[in-house]
Write a protein that holds these residues in place. Structure first.
Motif, PDB file in Angstrom:
ATOM      1  N   VAL A 133       0.827  -1.209   0.000  1.00 18.11           N
ATOM      2  CA  VAL A 133       0.000   0.000   0.000  1.00 18.11           C
ATOM      3  C   VAL A 133       0.857   1.254   0.000  1.00 18.11           C
ATOM      4  CG1 VAL A 133      -1.607   1.345   1.404  1.00 18.11           C
ATOM      5  CG2 VAL A 133      -2.000  -1.085   1.055  1.00 18.11           C
ATOM      6  N   GLY A 134       1.993   1.226   0.702  1.00 17.37           N
ATOM      7  CA  GLY A 134       2.848   2.402   0.817  1.00 17.37           C
ATOM      8  C   GLY A 134       2.797   2.958   2.213  1.00 17.37           C
ATOM      9  N   CYS A 135       3.603   2.421   3.122  1.00 16.18           N
ATOM     10  CA  CYS A 135       3.549   2.772   4.532  1.00 16.18           C
ATOM     11  C   CYS A 135       4.789   3.567   4.932  1.00 16.18           C
ATOM     12  CB  CYS A 135       3.464   1.512   5.404  1.00 16.18           C
ATOM     13  SG  CYS A 135       1.990   0.522   5.073  1.00 16.18           S
ATOM     14  N   ALA A 136       4.596   4.551   5.803  1.00 18.51           N
ATOM     15  CA  ALA A 136       5.705   5.364   6.283  1.00 18.51           C
ATOM     16  C   ALA A 136       6.502   4.584   7.322  1.00 18.51           C
ATOM     17  CB  ALA A 136       5.193   6.666   6.880  1.00 18.51           C
ATOM     18  N   VAL A 137       7.818   4.665   7.241  1.00 14.07           N
ATOM     19  CA  VAL A 137       8.713   4.055   8.223  1.00 14.07           C
ATOM     20  C   VAL A 137       9.037   5.109   9.272  1.00 14.07           C
ATOM     21  CG1 VAL A 137      10.998   3.022   8.563  1.00 14.07           C
ATOM     22  CG2 VAL A 137       9.666   2.477   6.517  1.00 14.07           C
ATOM     23  N   PRO A 138       9.013   4.760  10.563  1.00 19.15           N
ATOM     24  CA  PRO A 138       9.346   5.750  11.598  1.00 19.15           C
ATOM     25  C   PRO A 138      10.732   6.353  11.389  1.00 19.15           C
ATOM     26  CG  PRO A 138       8.365   3.786  12.583  1.00 19.15           C
ATOM     27  CD  PRO A 138       8.617   3.467  11.132  1.00 19.15           C
ATOM     28  N   SER A 139      10.939   7.531  11.947  1.00 18.40           N
ATOM     29  CA  SER A 139      12.237   8.187  11.857  1.00 18.40           C
ATOM     30  C   SER A 139      13.302   7.315  12.516  1.00 18.40           C
ATOM     31  CB  SER A 139      12.184   9.543  12.553  1.00 18.40           C
ATOM     32  OG  SER A 139      11.976   9.360  13.952  1.00 18.40           O
ATOM     33  N   PRO A 140      14.589   7.502  12.162  1.00 15.56           N
ATOM     34  CA  PRO A 140      15.638   6.644  12.749  1.00 15.56           C
ATOM     35  C   PRO A 140      15.622   6.566  14.268  1.00 15.56           C
ATOM     36  CG  PRO A 140      16.519   7.839  10.881  1.00 15.56           C
ATOM     37  CD  PRO A 140      15.132   8.361  11.092  1.00 15.56           C
ATOM     38  N   PRO A 141      15.472   7.687  15.013  1.00 17.71           N
ATOM     39  CA  PRO A 141      15.414   7.543  16.484  1.00 17.71           C
ATOM     40  C   PRO A 141      14.213   6.722  16.948  1.00 17.71           C
ATOM     41  CG  PRO A 141      15.893   9.820  15.870  1.00 17.71           C
ATOM     42  CD  PRO A 141      15.491   9.116  14.614  1.00 17.71           C
ATOM     43  N   ASP A 142      13.046   6.978  16.327  1.00 19.18           N
ATOM     44  CA  ASP A 142      11.851   6.209  16.711  1.00 19.18           C
ATOM     45  C   ASP A 142      11.998   4.749  16.320  1.00 19.18           C
ATOM     46  OD1 ASP A 142      10.707   8.489  17.732  1.00 19.18           O
ATOM     47  OD2 ASP A 142       9.507   8.904  15.933  1.00 19.18           O
ATOM     48  N   LEU A 143      12.580   4.491  15.151  1.00 20.17           N
ATOM     49  CA  LEU A 143      12.784   3.113  14.709  1.00 20.17           C
ATOM     50  C   LEU A 143      13.666   2.361  15.705  1.00 20.17           C
ATOM     51  CD1 LEU A 143      13.529   1.887  11.126  1.00 20.17           C
ATOM     52  CD2 LEU A 143      14.959   1.136  13.004  1.00 20.17           C
ATOM     53  N   ALA A 144      14.755   2.999  16.132  1.00 22.12           N
ATOM     54  CA  ALA A 144      15.659   2.347  17.093  1.00 22.12           C
ATOM     55  C   ALA A 144      14.945   2.050  18.399  1.00 22.12           C
ATOM     56  CB  ALA A 144      16.876   3.235  17.329  1.00 22.12           C
ATOM     57  N   ALA A 145      14.110   2.998  18.859  1.00 21.87           N
ATOM     58  CA  ALA A 145      13.394   2.796  20.112  1.00 21.87           C
ATOM     59  C   ALA A 145      12.355   1.684  19.988  1.00 21.87           C
ATOM     60  CB  ALA A 145      12.733   4.106  20.544  1.00 21.87           C
ATOM     61  N   LEU A 146      11.629   1.665  18.871  1.00 26.12           N
ATOM     62  CA  LEU A 146      10.627   0.613  18.667  1.00 26.12           C
ATOM     63  C   LEU A 146      11.274  -0.760  18.571  1.00 26.12           C
ATOM     64  CD1 LEU A 146       8.416   2.512  16.062  1.00 26.12           C
ATOM     65  CD2 LEU A 146       7.624   1.689  18.299  1.00 26.12           C
ATOM     66  N   HIS A 147      12.404  -0.845  17.862  1.00 22.90           N
ATOM     67  CA  HIS A 147      13.105  -2.120  17.730  1.00 22.90           C
ATOM     68  C   HIS A 147      13.589  -2.618  19.083  1.00 22.90           C
ATOM     69  CE1 HIS A 147      16.948  -4.398  16.967  1.00 22.90           C
ATOM     70  NE2 HIS A 147      16.083  -5.104  16.282  1.00 22.90           N
ATOM     71  N   LEU A 148      14.164  -1.721  19.879  1.00 16.23           N
ATOM     72  CA  LEU A 148      14.664  -2.113  21.200  1.00 16.23           C
ATOM     73  C   LEU A 148      13.516  -2.559  22.100  1.00 16.23           C
ATOM     74  CD1 LEU A 148      17.150  -2.341  22.995  1.00 16.23           C
ATOM     75  CD2 LEU A 148      16.759   0.029  23.715  1.00 16.23           C
ATOM     76  N   ALA A 149      12.399  -1.825  22.068  1.00 17.92           N
ATOM     77  CA  ALA A 149      11.246  -2.195  22.895  1.00 17.92           C
ATOM     78  C   ALA A 149      10.681  -3.540  22.482  1.00 17.92           C
ATOM     79  CB  ALA A 149      10.177  -1.108  22.800  1.00 17.92           C
ATOM     80  N   PHE A 150      10.624  -3.786  21.179  1.00 19.90           N
ATOM     81  CA  PHE A 150      10.102  -5.070  20.690  1.00 19.90           C
ATOM     82  C   PHE A 150      10.967  -6.225  21.175  1.00 19.90           C
ATOM     83  CE2 PHE A 150       9.987  -8.464  17.517  1.00 19.90           C
ATOM     84  CZ  PHE A 150       8.631  -8.675  17.377  1.00 19.90           C
ATOM     85  N   CYS A 151      12.293  -6.074  21.066  1.00 21.15           N
ATOM     86  CA  CYS A 151      13.189  -7.162  21.450  1.00 21.15           C
ATOM     87  C   CYS A 151      13.250  -7.356  22.964  1.00 21.15           C
ATOM     88  CB  CYS A 151      14.597  -6.887  20.904  1.00 21.15           C
ATOM     89  SG  CYS A 151      14.713  -6.938  19.105  1.00 21.15           S
TER      90      CYS A 151
END
Length: 491
Positions: free
Chosen positions: A158-176
């Motif tokens: 569909v075309g989805c926005a990827v979070p900004s690099p700081p948010d991406l890092a935080a989401l990845h860390l929280a997920f793991c």
């Protein structure tokens, strides 16, 4: 690409004059997929009753019309907030909100996850280690999906926005770091972050070959698999799709390092998970790479088996059939079977002429140009191999033409290791065509700028070319220097 536009969508979206009201769904124990299809049917009914097309409704709620189509077909799940918004907009008097609630309840039921489904490809590896720091491994993640072949595991292309690099890092860390048995279901932001991160890892692996990239991918894969047992049955598919993508990426990265046994294990798991997720693109990619490994092992029988399996997992898809045919050509080339090699190359090219809308929906990241690149690159390798096996310069010249087409399609600034691979392949074809001087002349600039530590597949091509050049008669200085440089880079 052949397209047909009959206007069927406009006819389907026209509101009927007196729409019958279908009975509301009161089933609470229906399978999750059926529950969401029921929601889709109710949404279609209320949309038509309001006299709106899919595009008009999408505009009202800020969605693309394809998203409304997916909602109506039950392939996309609305959030409760969106269901309430649709209910109010269409005057459904609570019907859509209630149907969404029942569908969500239905997702809670389902069989437990089999133990084998959550076992990572490499038991015991990186089990208790934290995620690696992201700046060490990746550049800037993509702004949107799809990117580098990665689709959104929730919403596809569909075309989805990827979070900004700081948010991406935080989401990845929280997920793991979260407790997998009590963590909430995968949300859209985290899904976009994990897919965008994997695209960045793959690009980093292609461009820089960082040794820890594969380890980072495998650690995140463990976190994805740990979430499966605690996830409601109806919401497991995005996680299983992520598991398939991460396992395939781990295999690609390990194959680039020359760790073929580890790569084969990763591809095998990716194949199983992508089948569960109904993801034919990843199934085809995994089988294609398994065939590559079989060829590297000198096993044409297994390579042919993997190539034929592509047709089984993606029947009726021209893009998959093209990949199957060119992979079969490469397998037959190892045995010196000229007739079968040429036949399958021709069939692969024919399938390119019939790629259509269904193929784009399966693998929207595969453009016509990228598919032609894959077919011509494989055709060049197959024709080169069979030309070398039977000592036929005419076949080698056909291989030169195919390899040059692939290089032209790649573009001047795309994938530097792939550019080197195709350049080396052209030179190898020229040697097989009994034109070693032309090969040496072509190689000069490419070898001068190349550095050691190349991906294993590139090193394999370098060694093949080196051995063919070393077998040339005479000991001219330029021949000896080129052979020496190839040996140095292929280590």
């Amino acid at each position: 690409m052949h397209r047909t536009d009959t206007g069927a969508t406009l006819v389907e979206d026209a509101p009927p004059t007196a729409p019958p009201t279908p009975p509301a769904d009161t089933t609470t124990d229906a399978p999750a997929a059926d529950s969401w299809r029921t929601f889709g049917a109710r949404l279609r009914h209320w949309r038509r009753r309001a006299g709106l097309t899919q595009a008009q409704l999408a505009t009202e709620i800020g969605y693309d019309h394809t998203a409304v189509s997916r909602l109506e077909h039950g392939t996309r799940r609305p959030t409760p907030r969106v269901a309430d918004q649709l209910d109010q907009l269409l005057g459904a008097a609570g019907d859509l909100s209630a149907t969404c609630h029942r569908a969500e309840q239905g997702e809670q039921a389902g069989p437990p996850v089999p133990a084998g489904l959550t076992r990572p490809p490499l038991p015991g590896i990186a089990a208790d280690l934290p995620p690696l720091p992201l700046p060490l491994l990746v550049g800037r993640p993509p702004a949107r999906l799809p990117d580098y072949g990665m689709l959104c595991p929730l919403h596809g292309a569909v075309g989805c926005a990827v979070p900004s690099p700081p948010d991406l890092a935080a989401l990845h860390l929280a997920f793991c770091a979260a407790d997998p048995l009590t963590a909430p279901p995968l949300d859209a932001d985290t899904a976009h972050a994990l897919a965008g991160l994997l695209a960045a890892h793959l690009r980093a692996g292609e461009a820089h070959g960082h040794p820890d990239t594969a380890t980072a991918v495998e650690r995140t894969l463990r976190a994805v698999l740990a979430r499966l047992p605690g996830t409601p049955a109806g919401r497991r598919r995005p996680l299983v799709r992520l598991a398939a993508e991460y396992a395939h990426a781990a295999g690609v990265l390990r194959m680039q390092q020359g760790r073929n046994a580890t790569a084969m294990t990763c591809f095998d798991r990716a194949l199983s998970w992508s089948e569960l997720a109904d993801d034919p693109a990843t199934q085809v990619a995994a089988l294609s790479d398994m065939g590559n490994l079989a060829r590297l092992d000198g096993d044409p029988g297994s390579a042919l088996g993997y190539a034929r399996e592509i047709n089984r997992v993606a029947p009726g898809r021209h893009w998959a059939a093209a990949m199957s045919q060119v992979s079969q050509a490469r397998a037959h080339a190892l045995t010196g079977d000229v007739r079968q090699t040429v036949r399958h190359v021709g069939r692969a090219r024919l399938h390119l002429d019939h790629i259509g809308a269904r193929d784009e929906s399966d693998a929207p990241w595969l453009s016509i140009a990228s598919m032609q690149l894959r077919v011509e690159a494989g055709a060049a390798a197959a024709l080169r191999d069979v030309a070398a096996a039977v000592d036929d310069p005419r076949l080698a010249l056909r291989a030169v033409s195919a390899a040059r087409t692939a290089l032209r399609l790649l573009g001047p600034h795309q994938l530097p290791s792939s550019r080197l691979l195709f350049t080396v392949r052209i030179a190898d074809c020229l040697v097989c065509a009994q034109q070693p001087d032309s090969a040496i002349s072509l190689l000069g600039p490419a070898l001068e700028s190349a550095t050691p530590g190349l991906p294993a597949l590139v090193a394999h091509e370098l060694r093949g070319l080196r051995d063919r050049l070393a077998a040339q008669p005479g000991r001219r200085p330029e021949l000896a220097e080129t052979t020496r440089r190839l040996t140095e880079l292929a280590r």
